[in-house]
Design a protein around this motif. Structure first.
Motif, PDB file in Angstrom:
ATOM      1  N   TYR A  93       0.843  -1.195   0.000  1.00 41.60           N
ATOM      2  CA  TYR A  93       0.000   0.000   0.000  1.00 41.60           C
ATOM      3  C   TYR A  93       0.879   1.246   0.000  1.00 41.60           C
ATOM      4  O   TYR A  93       1.982   1.251   0.563  1.00 41.60           O
ATOM      5  CB  TYR A  93      -0.902   0.010   1.231  1.00 41.60           C
ATOM      6  CG  TYR A  93      -2.066  -0.952   1.151  1.00 41.60           C
ATOM      7  CD1 TYR A  93      -3.286  -0.543   0.619  1.00 41.60           C
ATOM      8  CD2 TYR A  93      -1.948  -2.250   1.625  1.00 41.60           C
ATOM      9  CE1 TYR A  93      -4.359  -1.422   0.550  1.00 41.60           C
ATOM     10  CE2 TYR A  93      -3.009  -3.128   1.560  1.00 41.60           C
ATOM     11  CZ  TYR A  93      -4.215  -2.718   1.022  1.00 41.60           C
ATOM     12  OH  TYR A  93      -5.276  -3.579   0.952  1.00 41.60           O
ATOM     13  N   ASP A 138      -0.769   8.275   1.257  1.00 45.42           N
ATOM     14  CA  ASP A 138      -0.888   9.644   0.747  1.00 45.42           C
ATOM     15  C   ASP A 138      -1.299  10.531   1.914  1.00 45.42           C
ATOM     16  O   ASP A 138      -2.475  10.570   2.299  1.00 45.42           O
ATOM     17  CB  ASP A 138      -1.931   9.708  -0.376  1.00 45.42           C
ATOM     18  CG  ASP A 138      -1.928  11.053  -1.090  1.00 45.42           C
ATOM     19  OD1 ASP A 138      -1.477  12.042  -0.473  1.00 45.42           O
ATOM     20  OD2 ASP A 138      -2.366  11.093  -2.245  1.00 45.42           O
ATOM     21  N   ARG A 184      -3.862  13.496   1.081  1.00 42.80           N
ATOM     22  CA  ARG A 184      -5.253  13.052   0.931  1.00 42.80           C
ATOM     23  C   ARG A 184      -5.724  12.181   2.100  1.00 42.80           C
ATOM     24  O   ARG A 184      -6.900  11.824   2.163  1.00 42.80           O
ATOM     25  CB  ARG A 184      -5.414  12.265  -0.364  1.00 42.80           C
ATOM     26  CG  ARG A 184      -5.164  13.088  -1.613  1.00 42.80           C
ATOM     27  CD  ARG A 184      -5.437  12.248  -2.838  1.00 42.80           C
ATOM     28  NE  ARG A 184      -5.237  13.013  -4.069  1.00 42.80           N
ATOM     29  CZ  ARG A 184      -5.462  12.522  -5.293  1.00 42.80           C
ATOM     30  NH1 ARG A 184      -5.875  11.266  -5.431  1.00 42.80           N
ATOM     31  NH2 ARG A 184      -5.241  13.278  -6.360  1.00 42.80           N
ATOM     32  N   GLU A 191      -5.018   9.038   2.650  1.00 45.43           N
ATOM     33  CA  GLU A 191      -5.503   7.800   2.042  1.00 45.43           C
ATOM     34  C   GLU A 191      -4.387   6.753   2.044  1.00 45.43           C
ATOM     35  O   GLU A 191      -3.201   7.084   1.977  1.00 45.43           O
ATOM     36  CB  GLU A 191      -5.958   8.034   0.603  1.00 45.43           C
ATOM     37  CG  GLU A 191      -7.249   8.803   0.470  1.00 45.43           C
ATOM     38  CD  GLU A 191      -7.652   8.957  -0.975  1.00 45.43           C
ATOM     39  OE1 GLU A 191      -8.807   9.354  -1.221  1.00 45.43           O
ATOM     40  OE2 GLU A 191      -6.818   8.679  -1.883  1.00 45.43           O
ATOM     41  N   LYS A 220      -3.636   3.517  -0.328  1.00 45.43           N
ATOM     42  CA  LYS A 220      -4.085   2.937  -1.589  1.00 45.43           C
ATOM     43  C   LYS A 220      -3.255   1.707  -1.942  1.00 45.43           C
ATOM     44  O   LYS A 220      -2.029   1.714  -1.835  1.00 45.43           O
ATOM     45  CB  LYS A 220      -3.964   3.974  -2.706  1.00 45.43           C
ATOM     46  CG  LYS A 220      -4.498   3.494  -4.055  1.00 45.43           C
ATOM     47  CD  LYS A 220      -4.394   4.596  -5.096  1.00 45.43           C
ATOM     48  CE  LYS A 220      -4.938   4.121  -6.437  1.00 45.43           C
ATOM     49  NZ  LYS A 220      -4.866   5.190  -7.463  1.00 45.43           N
ATOM     50  N   ARG A 221      -3.958   0.661  -2.357  1.00 41.76           N
ATOM     51  CA  ARG A 221      -3.259  -0.552  -2.757  1.00 41.76           C
ATOM     52  C   ARG A 221      -2.524  -0.298  -4.073  1.00 41.76           C
ATOM     53  O   ARG A 221      -3.130   0.096  -5.080  1.00 41.76           O
ATOM     54  CB  ARG A 221      -4.240  -1.708  -2.926  1.00 41.76           C
ATOM     55  CG  ARG A 221      -3.575  -3.023  -3.266  1.00 41.76           C
ATOM     56  CD  ARG A 221      -4.558  -4.172  -3.268  1.00 41.76           C
ATOM     57  NE  ARG A 221      -5.603  -3.969  -4.268  1.00 41.76           N
ATOM     58  CZ  ARG A 221      -6.627  -4.787  -4.466  1.00 41.76           C
ATOM     59  NH1 ARG A 221      -6.757  -5.838  -3.673  1.00 41.76           N
ATOM     60  NH2 ARG A 221      -7.526  -4.541  -5.394  1.00 41.76           N
ATOM     61  N   ALA A 222      -1.208  -0.547  -4.058  1.00 41.23           N
ATOM     62  CA  ALA A 222      -0.398  -0.270  -5.242  1.00 41.23           C
ATOM     63  C   ALA A 222      -0.003  -1.541  -5.989  1.00 41.23           C
ATOM     64  O   ALA A 222      -0.013  -1.567  -7.222  1.00 41.23           O
ATOM     65  CB  ALA A 222       0.854   0.504  -4.841  1.00 41.23           C
ATOM     66  N   SER A 246     -13.229  -4.092  -4.636  1.00 43.25           N
ATOM     67  CA  SER A 246     -12.800  -2.696  -4.768  1.00 43.25           C
ATOM     68  C   SER A 246     -12.832  -1.942  -3.446  1.00 43.25           C
ATOM     69  O   SER A 246     -12.125  -0.941  -3.293  1.00 43.25           O
ATOM     70  CB  SER A 246     -13.673  -1.974  -5.800  1.00 43.25           C
ATOM     71  OG  SER A 246     -15.041  -2.026  -5.400  1.00 43.25           O
ATOM     72  N   GLU A 292      -9.507  -1.347  -1.983  1.00 47.35           N
ATOM     73  CA  GLU A 292      -8.520  -0.675  -2.804  1.00 47.35           C
ATOM     74  C   GLU A 292      -7.960   0.555  -2.100  1.00 47.35           C
ATOM     75  O   GLU A 292      -6.760   0.810  -2.122  1.00 47.35           O
ATOM     76  CB  GLU A 292      -9.141  -0.262  -4.147  1.00 47.35           C
ATOM     77  CG  GLU A 292      -9.406  -1.413  -5.104  1.00 47.35           C
ATOM     78  CD  GLU A 292      -8.161  -1.855  -5.829  1.00 47.35           C
ATOM     79  OE1 GLU A 292      -7.159  -1.133  -5.743  1.00 47.35           O
ATOM     80  OE2 GLU A 292      -8.192  -2.919  -6.463  1.00 47.35           O
ATOM     81  N   VAL A 293      -8.841   1.331  -1.481  1.00 47.12           N
ATOM     82  CA  VAL A 293      -8.449   2.597  -0.857  1.00 47.12           C
ATOM     83  C   VAL A 293      -9.070   2.688   0.525  1.00 47.12           C
ATOM     84  O   VAL A 293     -10.264   2.364   0.716  1.00 47.12           O
ATOM     85  CB  VAL A 293      -8.892   3.798  -1.713  1.00 47.12           C
ATOM     86  CG1 VAL A 293      -8.471   5.108  -1.036  1.00 47.12           C
ATOM     87  CG2 VAL A 293      -8.301   3.716  -3.110  1.00 47.12           C
TER      88      VAL A 293
END
Length: 261
Positions: free
Chosen positions: A218, A221, A224, A226, A228-230, A243, A246-247
């Protein structure tokens, strides 16, 4: 004259019988003294042999195979075990039912086959310690009686040392495999500029080394707030995560940050 000879003859016979009785009495006294010395010597030998058995570092016991494997003798070391007085008792009297039945079956097999037996068993001492025992048994026939002779030794330290060595070897092997895995990752990083491929390879190495079904990277950020899955690696036939994972933001962002700090 005849009467005097007859009287002398009777006196001679009476004297002979008296002397014979006296001699027999003397012999009896001598024999009694000899028997007493032999009995004392036997008692001394018995005491000596018992002292030798008591001073042995192991546990020694003797059972009467013709009397339902009743204990005839236990040396002093056996007093450490949780038995009050085993002599004259059976295993059923001093052990748990299941354990006694197991030992009885092993004893019967030694008597039936006539072969020596080696058994390993965990026992408890009077102070609650667990000790691992190696028990050696064999059949002894003496004056027509069948005796089961048993000698046990405490192998707790030996077993513990083996376990520690095995654990150290496992840790060493794991360290070597970790080092090899790290070297493979470093080698790939040094030979390619494709960050995504490197990240995927590293996740696969982590998954295989840990035995996981899925490895995920992950990105945080902070602006933001957040997560996020990278990148993701998963084993074959595993479904893709939905989904909604995902974030992560808001409170979940704070949770991830706290957990990873």
């Amino acid at each position: 004259m005849t009467t005097d000879l007859s009287w002398n003859g009777w006196v001679f016979l009476l004297s002979f019988f008296v002397l014979a009785e006296a001699a027999a009495l003397v012999l009896l006294v001598l024999r009694c003294r000899k028997w007493k010395r032999l009995a004392a010597a036997n008692a001394e030998n018995s005491t000596f042999y018992r002292a030798v058995l008591d001073d042995l570092p192991g546990y020694v016991f003797i059972k009467d195979a013709d009397d339902n494997f009743r204990y005839l003798y236990m040396n002093r070391n056996c007093e450490q075990l949780p038995v009050q007085e085993a002599t004259g008792n059976l295993d059923d009297d001093i052990l748990f039912a299941g354990e006694a039945a197991d030992i009885r079956a092993l004893d019967a097999e030694v008597i039936r086959s006539g072969r020596e037996s080696i058994d390993f068993r965990v026992m408890r001492t009077r102070d609650g310690r667990k000790i691992e025992m190696k028990i050696w048994k064999r059949l002894l026939i003496r004056n027509g009686s069948r005796l089961l002779i048993g000698i046990s030794s405490d192998i707790t330290c030996e077993r513990e040392l083996k376990r520690q060595l095995a654990e150290q070897f496992r840790e060493l092997d794991a360290s070597l495999q970790d080092e090899q895995s790290i070297n493979r990752c470093l080698s790939l990083l040094a030979t390619t500029d494709d960050f995504d491929s490197c990240a995927q390879f590293i996740l696969e190495e982590l998954g295989n080394r840990s035995g996981a079904d899925r490895s995920v990277a992950y990105l945080f950020d902070r602006e933001r707030r957040e997560v996020k899955r990278a990148h993701e690696w998963r084993r074959e036939n595993l479904p893709v995560w939905p989904s909604r994972v995902e974030v992560f933001g808001g409170e979940k962002f704070d949770y991830f940050r706290r957990e990873l700090q």
